[in-house]
Design an enzyme around this catalytic site. Sequence first.
Site, PDB file in Angstrom:
ATOM      1  N   GLU A   9     -26.930 -22.599-158.819  1.00 49.13           N
ATOM      2  CA  GLU A   9     -27.280 -23.692-157.895  1.00 49.13           C
ATOM      3  C   GLU A   9     -27.785 -23.165-156.555  1.00 49.13           C
ATOM      4  O   GLU A   9     -27.473 -23.695-155.494  1.00 49.13           O
ATOM      5  CB  GLU A   9     -26.098 -24.642-157.720  1.00 49.13           C
ATOM      6  CG  GLU A   9     -25.745 -25.350-159.016  1.00 49.13           C
ATOM      7  CD  GLU A   9     -24.670 -26.418-158.869  1.00 49.13           C
ATOM      8  OE1 GLU A   9     -23.944 -26.449-157.848  1.00 49.13           O
ATOM      9  OE2 GLU A   9     -24.567 -27.248-159.795  1.00 49.13           O
ATOM     10  N   GLU A  83     -24.632 -27.363-167.014  1.00 50.17           N
ATOM     11  CA  GLU A  83     -23.326 -27.882-166.629  1.00 50.17           C
ATOM     12  C   GLU A  83     -23.322 -29.397-166.836  1.00 50.17           C
ATOM     13  O   GLU A  83     -23.788 -30.133-165.973  1.00 50.17           O
ATOM     14  CB  GLU A  83     -23.013 -27.580-165.167  1.00 50.17           C
ATOM     15  CG  GLU A  83     -22.869 -26.124-164.829  1.00 50.17           C
ATOM     16  CD  GLU A  83     -22.552 -25.891-163.356  1.00 50.17           C
ATOM     17  OE1 GLU A  83     -22.232 -26.875-162.632  1.00 50.17           O
ATOM     18  OE2 GLU A  83     -22.641 -24.737-162.917  1.00 50.17           O
TER      19      GLU A  83
END
Length: 195
Positions: A9, A83
């Site tokens: 991220e 995810e």
Amino acid sequence: MLAVQVENEYGAYGDDTAYLEHLADSLRRHGVDVPLFTCDQPADLERGALAGVLATANFGSRPAAHLATLRTARPSAPLLCTEFWIGWFDRWGGNHVVRDAEQASQELDELLATGASVNFYMFHGGTNFGFMNGANDKHTYRPTVTSYDYDAPSTRPAIRPRSSPPSARSSPNTPRSPRKSRPHPPGSSAWRRWS
């Protein structure tokens, strides 16, 4: 190894392509010869992606919209939700976060119907020892508790066994099995099995 993640991220933090290229080059130089990938939340894909590296997305709801964002960013690449957030982490001073199992199942069904690949985050909850739990800071400092339960389908039996997988729970208010025993103290032989 099937693949290696270059960063996690990163697009939420920055957009330094030279940094990402350095990481990818370092991995290759040190013998990593499997596909590389990045993962970001859909709004951060462009900042966290790297040319020649698979871009993947992290989300727990609205799969059609988020996969469309991923498809726009990478028109011919495989679709992968790195995810799929089955729950969320808990913060100090807050309530334990529990996700409605029926809603999570519907979101997962919608995601799988697209033909995309998926990875549960988390499938197995656990504990971060030694104050390595971290925090989030989106204009407000929010420390995360050391139990990384994440309302995962599976958890450490010494902490709290699940009575059933999340798809079998009828609502977030359905009680779970009570703790059968206290967690073992750090340094015990039972604790070393998990570390």
